[in-house]
Write a protein that holds these residues in place. Structure first.
Motif, PDB file in Angstrom:
ATOM      1  N   LEU A  36      73.920  52.816 -55.905  1.00  0.00           N
ATOM      2  CA  LEU A  36      74.341  53.994 -55.143  1.00  0.00           C
ATOM      3  C   LEU A  36      74.735  53.631 -53.718  1.00  0.00           C
ATOM      4  O   LEU A  36      75.732  54.143 -53.185  1.00  0.00           O
ATOM      5  N   ILE A  37      73.985  52.751 -53.095  1.00  0.00           N
ATOM      6  CA  ILE A  37      74.317  52.302 -51.735  1.00  0.00           C
ATOM      7  C   ILE A  37      75.655  51.578 -51.741  1.00  0.00           C
ATOM      8  O   ILE A  37      76.500  51.815 -50.878  1.00  0.00           O
ATOM      9  N   ARG A  38      75.868  50.702 -52.725  1.00  0.00           N
ATOM     10  CA  ARG A  38      77.133  49.980 -52.811  1.00  0.00           C
ATOM     11  C   ARG A  38      78.300  50.938 -53.041  1.00  0.00           C
ATOM     12  O   ARG A  38      79.374  50.767 -52.451  1.00  0.00           O
ATOM     13  N   ILE A  86      89.406  47.262 -47.711  1.00  0.00           N
ATOM     14  CA  ILE A  86      89.527  47.495 -49.158  1.00  0.00           C
ATOM     15  C   ILE A  86      88.939  46.325 -49.937  1.00  0.00           C
ATOM     16  O   ILE A  86      88.186  46.521 -50.899  1.00  0.00           O
ATOM     17  N   ALA A  87      89.261  45.119 -49.539  1.00  0.00           N
ATOM     18  CA  ALA A  87      88.770  43.932 -50.247  1.00  0.00           C
ATOM     19  C   ALA A  87      87.241  43.883 -50.247  1.00  0.00           C
ATOM     20  O   ALA A  87      86.619  43.669 -51.297  1.00  0.00           O
ATOM     21  N   PHE A 134      81.250  45.071 -57.585  1.00  0.00           N
ATOM     22  CA  PHE A 134      80.946  44.089 -58.623  1.00  0.00           C
ATOM     23  C   PHE A 134      79.777  43.224 -58.175  1.00  0.00           C
ATOM     24  O   PHE A 134      79.860  42.526 -57.160  1.00  0.00           O
ATOM     25  N   ALA A 135      78.706  43.258 -58.940  1.00  0.00           N
ATOM     26  CA  ALA A 135      77.457  42.581 -58.571  1.00  0.00           C
ATOM     27  C   ALA A 135      77.641  41.121 -58.159  1.00  0.00           C
ATOM     28  O   ALA A 135      77.059  40.699 -57.153  1.00  0.00           O
ATOM     29  N   PRO A 136      78.432  40.323 -58.884  1.00  0.00           N
ATOM     30  CA  PRO A 136      78.551  38.918 -58.480  1.00  0.00           C
ATOM     31  C   PRO A 136      79.181  38.719 -57.091  1.00  0.00           C
ATOM     32  O   PRO A 136      78.982  37.685 -56.464  1.00  0.00           O
ATOM     33  N   TYR A 137      79.943  39.715 -56.632  1.00  0.00           N
ATOM     34  CA  TYR A 137      80.636  39.598 -55.346  1.00  0.00           C
ATOM     35  C   TYR A 137      80.056  40.516 -54.270  1.00  0.00           C
ATOM     36  O   TYR A 137      80.522  40.501 -53.138  1.00  0.00           O
ATOM     37  N   ALA A 138      79.060  41.311 -54.631  1.00  0.00           N
ATOM     38  CA  ALA A 138      78.520  42.303 -53.700  1.00  0.00           C
ATOM     39  C   ALA A 138      77.960  41.660 -52.434  1.00  0.00           C
ATOM     40  O   ALA A 138      78.107  42.211 -51.341  1.00  0.00           O
TER      41      ALA A 138
END
Length: 113
Positions: free
Chosen positions: A7-9, A56-57, A64-68
């Motif tokens: 939710l925060i993300r 935006i990037a 996406f979790a791997p890039y969060a």
């Protein structure tokens, strides 16, 4: 706990996407705000174009979790640069227009900011 992080993300993605959209809609105002914050006029055009792209990037990375983690670091870096610019302008006694959300919302940066 994982739901809270998601939710925060999502919330942070929304903020970054809204800010980027506002800047993309008003490139002239974005360039003016960049110059007013102290970026040299010769670099202002490229900075004004790259800023919403970066927002935006980093916002998409947060989805996406791997890039969060990288999205969070990037977003924090943008916020730190903006905060440094606010402090610099406040120290000079200026109240520049933040243009944070482009034409959608923009207030002068002052002590309350």
């Amino acid at each position: 706990m994982e739901i809270l992080f998601i939710l925060i993300r999502l919330f942070l993605f929304g903020i970054l996407a809204l800010a980027a959209t506002g800047k993309l809609i008003d490139p002239v105002g974005t360039r003016k705000a960049v110059v007013d914050f102290g970026v040299p006029a010769s670099l202002a055009g490229i900075v004004a174009r790259l800023l919403p792209v970066a927002e935006i990037a980093f916002g998409v990375m947060l989805l996406f979790a791997p890039y969060a983690w990288w999205g969070g670091i990037g977003a924090a870096a943008l916020l730190a640069i903006f905060t440094a610019g606010m402090i610099y302008q406040a120290a000079k006694g200026n109240e520049q227009d933040c243009h944070c959300f482009g034409q959608l919302h923009s207030d002068p940066v002052g002590k309350a900011s």
